[in-house]
Design an enzyme around this catalytic site. Structure first.
Site, PDB file in Angstrom:
ATOM      1  N   GLU A  45       2.336   1.652  -3.627  1.00 40.43           N
ATOM      2  CA  GLU A  45       0.661   1.898  -4.513  1.00 40.43           C
ATOM      3  C   GLU A  45       0.921   3.468  -4.547  1.00 40.43           C
ATOM      4  OE1 GLU A  45      -1.314  -2.933  -4.523  1.00 40.43           O
ATOM      5  OE2 GLU A  45      -1.878  -0.648  -3.932  1.00 40.43           O
ATOM      6  N   GLU A  46       0.242   4.291  -3.127  1.00 42.59           N
ATOM      7  CA  GLU A  46       0.262   4.824  -2.982  1.00 42.59           C
ATOM      8  C   GLU A  46       1.224   6.165  -2.871  1.00 42.59           C
ATOM      9  OE1 GLU A  46      -1.725   4.906   0.428  1.00 42.59           O
ATOM     10  OE2 GLU A  46      -3.566   3.855  -0.126  1.00 42.59           O
ATOM     11  N   GLU A  55       1.296  -1.510  -0.088  1.00 41.57           N
ATOM     12  CA  GLU A  55      -0.148  -0.096  -0.222  1.00 41.57           C
ATOM     13  C   GLU A  55       0.962   1.105   0.010  1.00 41.57           C
ATOM     14  OE1 GLU A  55      -3.064   1.039  -0.503  1.00 41.57           O
ATOM     15  OE2 GLU A  55      -3.747  -1.231  -0.693  1.00 41.57           O
TER      16      GLU A  55
END
Length: 154
Positions: free
Chosen positions: A37-38, A34
């Site tokens: 991805e962010e 995460e």
């Protein structure tokens, strides 16, 4: 000490990256994925810091919500954030994050927890992960706990 935080579109406040686990994905793997991805920042899992449990959360599909907060170490530092999930991403001073009013209450509390870990040692706050054999042949599970003194380890 610098710590990465990001602003998400849903709130105009600083908060840590986060998201949902994929099916059969371990907690640390979810956190690392995460964050990448962010933010575009590669990292590695260090420990669990805390768990927030919330009931009647409007986005939890009628279920109680568990939000697990992990401590990661960055492997890269260049930011290339997802513009669909974040308004801005920056490296900020941890002490600034702990006292700013432009953050969520949980983010401010976790920043204070991290500052305490830096001052007194993360062994006082971390929940480390240990892989332990399950009762089912060939199966294993992850147990998260405070470190045991070396005299108590097998």
């Amino acid at each position: 000490m610098l710590i990465f935080i990001s602003v998400f579109q849903t709130m105009n406040a600083w908060k840590f990256p986060g998201g949902l686990s994929d099916l059969a994905e371990n907690i640390g793997t979810t956190a690392v994925r995460e964050v990448f991805e962010e933010t575009g920042v590669r990292s590695e899992f260090r420990s669990l810091l805390s768990i927030r449990q919330q009931h009647h959360h409007p986005g939890a599909f009628g279920m109680s919500d568990m939000y697990i907060i992990c401590r990661l170490s960055p492997l890269t530092y260049d930011i290339n954030f997802c513009t669909q999930e974040c308004l801005r991403c920056e490296w900020l001073q941890l002490a600034e994050l702990a006292k700013t009013e432009h953050t969520t209450p949980i983010t401010a509390r976790v920043a204070q927890l991290l500052l305490h870990g830096l001052e007194s040692g993360f062994h006082n706050i971390d929940l480390s992960m240990e892989v332990i054999p399950a009762v089912y042949s060939g199966k294993f599970y992850q147990l998260y706990h405070r470190q045991l003194p070396s005299t108590l380890k097998p």
